[in-house]
Design a protein around this motif. Structure first.
Motif, PDB file in Angstrom:
ATOM      1  N   LEU A 172     -10.125  -0.132 -16.644  1.00 39.71           N
ATOM      2  CA  LEU A 172     -10.522   0.375 -15.389  1.00 39.71           C
ATOM      3  C   LEU A 172      -9.584   0.003 -13.989  1.00 39.71           C
ATOM      4  CD1 LEU A 172     -13.741  -2.029 -16.813  1.00 39.71           C
ATOM      5  CD2 LEU A 172     -13.607   0.644 -16.232  1.00 39.71           C
ATOM      6  N   GLY A 173      -8.387  -0.883 -14.798  1.00 40.95           N
ATOM      7  CA  GLY A 173      -8.257  -1.091 -13.663  1.00 40.95           C
ATOM      8  C   GLY A 173      -6.784  -0.266 -13.422  1.00 40.95           C
ATOM      9  N   SER A 174      -6.464   1.001 -13.816  1.00 42.01           N
ATOM     10  CA  SER A 174      -5.914   1.820 -13.478  1.00 42.01           C
ATOM     11  C   SER A 174      -6.384   3.396 -13.942  1.00 42.01           C
ATOM     12  CB  SER A 174      -4.658   2.482 -15.284  1.00 42.01           C
ATOM     13  OG  SER A 174      -4.068   1.346 -15.816  1.00 42.01           O
ATOM     14  N   LEU A 182      -7.754   2.740  -3.016  1.00 43.15           N
ATOM     15  CA  LEU A 182      -6.907   1.461  -3.394  1.00 43.15           C
ATOM     16  C   LEU A 182      -7.431   0.179  -4.402  1.00 43.15           C
ATOM     17  CD1 LEU A 182      -4.435   0.447  -0.452  1.00 43.15           C
ATOM     18  CD2 LEU A 182      -3.982   1.904  -2.577  1.00 43.15           C
ATOM     19  N   ASN A 183      -7.127  -0.344  -5.603  1.00 41.56           N
ATOM     20  CA  ASN A 183      -7.469  -0.638  -6.518  1.00 41.56           C
ATOM     21  C   ASN A 183      -7.765  -2.661  -6.044  1.00 41.56           C
ATOM     22  OD1 ASN A 183      -9.086   1.024  -8.426  1.00 41.56           O
ATOM     23  ND2 ASN A 183      -7.337   1.178  -9.374  1.00 41.56           N
ATOM     24  N   GLU A 184      -8.510  -2.961  -5.575  1.00 39.70           N
ATOM     25  CA  GLU A 184      -7.781  -4.750  -4.697  1.00 39.70           C
ATOM     26  C   GLU A 184      -9.713  -5.094  -5.809  1.00 39.70           C
ATOM     27  OE1 GLU A 184      -7.381  -3.988  -1.250  1.00 39.70           O
ATOM     28  OE2 GLU A 184      -5.767  -3.306  -1.004  1.00 39.70           O
ATOM     29  N   PHE A 185      -9.306  -5.718  -6.793  1.00 34.06           N
ATOM     30  CA  PHE A 185     -10.447  -5.908  -7.156  1.00 34.06           C
ATOM     31  C   PHE A 185     -10.808  -7.783  -6.964  1.00 34.06           C
ATOM     32  CE2 PHE A 185      -9.009  -3.656 -10.581  1.00 34.06           C
ATOM     33  CZ  PHE A 185     -10.075  -2.221 -10.140  1.00 34.06           C
ATOM     34  N   ILE A 191     -12.546 -12.122 -13.532  1.00 36.93           N
ATOM     35  CA  ILE A 191     -12.461 -13.155 -14.258  1.00 36.93           C
ATOM     36  C   ILE A 191     -13.956 -12.760 -15.305  1.00 36.93           C
ATOM     37  CG2 ILE A 191     -13.688 -15.688 -14.727  1.00 36.93           C
ATOM     38  CD1 ILE A 191     -11.743 -16.839 -12.447  1.00 36.93           C
ATOM     39  N   GLY A 192     -14.814 -12.078 -14.605  1.00 41.19           N
ATOM     40  CA  GLY A 192     -16.293 -11.609 -15.329  1.00 41.19           C
ATOM     41  C   GLY A 192     -16.010 -11.239 -16.293  1.00 41.19           C
ATOM     42  N   THR A 193     -15.197  -9.891 -16.131  1.00 38.93           N
ATOM     43  CA  THR A 193     -14.679  -8.902 -17.180  1.00 38.93           C
ATOM     44  C   THR A 193     -13.952  -9.303 -18.400  1.00 38.93           C
ATOM     45  OG1 THR A 193     -13.843  -7.187 -15.004  1.00 38.93           O
ATOM     46  CG2 THR A 193     -13.669  -6.999 -17.634  1.00 38.93           C
ATOM     47  N   LEU A 194     -13.116 -10.671 -18.235  1.00 41.67           N
ATOM     48  CA  LEU A 194     -12.892 -11.371 -18.676  1.00 41.67           C
ATOM     49  C   LEU A 194     -13.345 -12.158 -19.802  1.00 41.67           C
ATOM     50  CD1 LEU A 194      -9.281 -12.344 -20.284  1.00 41.67           C
ATOM     51  CD2 LEU A 194      -9.603 -13.683 -19.125  1.00 41.67           C
ATOM     52  N   LYS A 195     -14.623 -12.854 -19.456  1.00 45.10           N
ATOM     53  CA  LYS A 195     -15.043 -13.577 -19.765  1.00 45.10           C
ATOM     54  C   LYS A 195     -16.581 -12.707 -20.319  1.00 45.10           C
ATOM     55  CE  LYS A 195     -18.520 -15.640 -17.299  1.00 45.10           C
ATOM     56  NZ  LYS A 195     -19.395 -15.820 -15.621  1.00 45.10           N
ATOM     57  N   ILE A 196     -16.846 -12.030 -20.427  1.00 44.78           N
ATOM     58  CA  ILE A 196     -17.731 -10.995 -20.785  1.00 44.78           C
ATOM     59  C   ILE A 196     -17.345 -10.667 -22.503  1.00 44.78           C
ATOM     60  CG2 ILE A 196     -18.986  -8.843 -20.395  1.00 44.78           C
ATOM     61  CD1 ILE A 196     -20.029  -9.712 -18.277  1.00 44.78           C
ATOM     62  N   SER A 240     -20.792  -1.536 -28.730  1.00 44.82           N
ATOM     63  CA  SER A 240     -19.159  -1.456 -28.118  1.00 44.82           C
ATOM     64  C   SER A 240     -18.801  -0.844 -26.959  1.00 44.82           C
ATOM     65  CB  SER A 240     -18.400  -0.525 -29.048  1.00 44.82           C
ATOM     66  OG  SER A 240     -18.645  -1.233 -30.643  1.00 44.82           O
ATOM     67  N   ALA A 241     -19.380   0.045 -26.494  1.00 46.21           N
ATOM     68  CA  ALA A 241     -19.584   1.324 -25.670  1.00 46.21           C
ATOM     69  C   ALA A 241     -20.214  -0.128 -24.446  1.00 46.21           C
ATOM     70  CB  ALA A 241     -20.701   1.969 -25.270  1.00 46.21           C
ATOM     71  N   VAL A 242     -20.421  -1.384 -24.472  1.00 47.53           N
ATOM     72  CA  VAL A 242     -21.042  -2.002 -23.333  1.00 47.53           C
ATOM     73  C   VAL A 242     -20.130  -2.886 -23.085  1.00 47.53           C
ATOM     74  CG1 VAL A 242     -23.179  -4.420 -22.877  1.00 47.53           C
ATOM     75  CG2 VAL A 242     -24.153  -1.482 -23.097  1.00 47.53           C
ATOM     76  N   ILE A 243     -19.621  -3.458 -24.113  1.00 49.34           N
ATOM     77  CA  ILE A 243     -18.519  -4.278 -24.130  1.00 49.34           C
ATOM     78  C   ILE A 243     -17.035  -3.632 -23.293  1.00 49.34           C
ATOM     79  CG2 ILE A 243     -19.870  -6.189 -24.861  1.00 49.34           C
ATOM     80  CD1 ILE A 243     -18.238  -5.775 -27.652  1.00 49.34           C
ATOM     81  N   THR A 244     -16.851  -2.402 -23.849  1.00 52.79           N
ATOM     82  CA  THR A 244     -15.830  -1.849 -23.572  1.00 52.79           C
ATOM     83  C   THR A 244     -15.563  -0.863 -22.205  1.00 52.79           C
ATOM     84  OG1 THR A 244     -16.456  -0.266 -25.506  1.00 52.79           O
ATOM     85  CG2 THR A 244     -14.560  -2.175 -26.218  1.00 52.79           C
ATOM     86  N   PRO A 245     -14.336  -0.387 -22.331  1.00 54.74           N
ATOM     87  CA  PRO A 245     -14.139   0.643 -20.637  1.00 54.74           C
ATOM     88  C   PRO A 245     -15.119   2.243 -22.163  1.00 54.74           C
ATOM     89  CG  PRO A 245     -12.284   0.592 -21.616  1.00 54.74           C
ATOM     90  CD  PRO A 245     -12.770  -0.867 -22.266  1.00 54.74           C
ATOM     91  N   PRO A 246     -15.310   3.130 -21.348  1.00 54.78           N
ATOM     92  CA  PRO A 246     -15.405   4.742 -21.624  1.00 54.78           C
ATOM     93  C   PRO A 246     -14.765   5.300 -22.138  1.00 54.78           C
ATOM     94  CG  PRO A 246     -16.135   3.997 -19.028  1.00 54.78           C
ATOM     95  CD  PRO A 246     -15.698   2.744 -19.120  1.00 54.78           C
TER      96      PRO A 246
END
Length: 293
Positions: A172-174, A182-185, A191-196, A240-246
């Motif tokens: 997601l970051g790349s 520009l990717n400016e999160f 933190i939400g992505t990491l926590k989930i 797996s699709a829900v908690i990981t990128p596509p």
């Protein structure tokens, strides 16, 4: 003679149960607050080392996948694994756009740290509330529940932190739709992505414990789990699709341990059912002996 009914000394009324539950919840919340307070004071370690660790390309997961990608791509005539794991830095920045954004993130991160690290004690308080309602043999058979459930939870948390979160952040970051964007999160989004990722894996790894208790109450059997294995596989892939990128590779990496846990759960369910049947046979024999005498 008074018509007032009295509660037997070994039984508790509904209000007594509520009072007991209230104190278990209070002690659990107090444990979370104490651990969270310690985490709050360790701001540098929690954020710079733990939270922003997966944002650093020197993170162990990225180094491992970079080495694997380099090795595989050398022996193949085409790219097997994305070489973005070997980049020098991520093409994004993290920002806080609200006045109290960083303080709020500090508070909530400390609370979630208290919940995760205090999980064994929270489980202990839940067990203390439930266990008096179990028979002696049920308590005996469930011995080690807190230890095993805690170990599975922390294995899931580590899997989420070192595998799922880095894969999600890397993808997601790349990801860009155009060089003009520009990717400016936002800090909360990161933190939400990491926590989930961490909490979802921690809960998923509790599958054997959940199946153990569902089998004990007769809601699940090994035959049922084998019958619906294909449907379970589809559900696992969806989760797996829900908690990981596509991304197919990430989904497979997450799906493999969950499928293994499902197979282990079938074995656990069969073992529990076998013990229940043996117990029932012993009780029948004992009843026959009593009747014959």
């Amino acid at each position: 003679m008074s018509s007032k009914t009295t509660t037997p000394p070994n039984e508790m009324s509904f209000l007594d149960h509520l009072e007991e539950l209230r104190w278990h919840l209070i002690r659990s919340v107090l444990a979370v607050v104490i651990i969270g307070s310690v985490a709050f004071l360790m701001k540098g370690f929690i954020f710079d080392t733990i939270i922003f660790g997966p944002k650093n390309m020197n993170f162990p997961t990225y180094r491992f996948f970079c080495d694997v990608a380099t090795w595989l791509n050398k022996i193949q005539s085409f790219t097997v694994i994305d070489s973005s794991f070997c980049a020098d830095e991520f093409p994004f920045t993290i920002q806080s756009r609200e006045m109290g954004g960083q303080f709020s993130a500090h508070i909530w991160t400390s609370i979630w740290a208290g919940v995760i690290l205090g999980f064994p004690y929270i489980l202990y308080e839940m067990w203390k509330f439930i266990s008096p309602g179990l028979h002696a043999n049920e308590r005996k058979n469930s011995r080690g529940f807190i230890l095993i459930a805690s170990i599975l939870f922390f294995i899931g948390v580590l899997f989420g932190y070192y595998i799922v979160a880095p894969l999600s952040i890397n993808f997601l970051g790349s990801y860009v739709v155009s060089d003009s964007v520009l990717n400016e999160f936002d800090l909360d989004s990161y933190i939400g992505t990491l926590k989930i990722s961490v909490l979802a894996c921690g809960i998923l790894f509790e599958l054997p414990i959940i199946i153990f208790f569902l089998t004990k109450v007769g809601l699940v059997t090994p035959e049922l789990m084998k019958k619906y294995r294909k449907i379970a596989l589809v559900v696992v892939l969806i989760l797996s699709a829900v908690i990981t990128p596509p991304d197919v590779t990430s989904q497979i990496i997450v799906a493999i341990p969950v499928i293994v846990l499902y197979q282990i759960s079938i074995f656990i369910s069969a073992m529990v059912l076998r013990k229940e049947r043996k117990k029932a046979e012993k009780e029948k024999k004992a009843n026959r002996n009593v009747k014959s005498n």
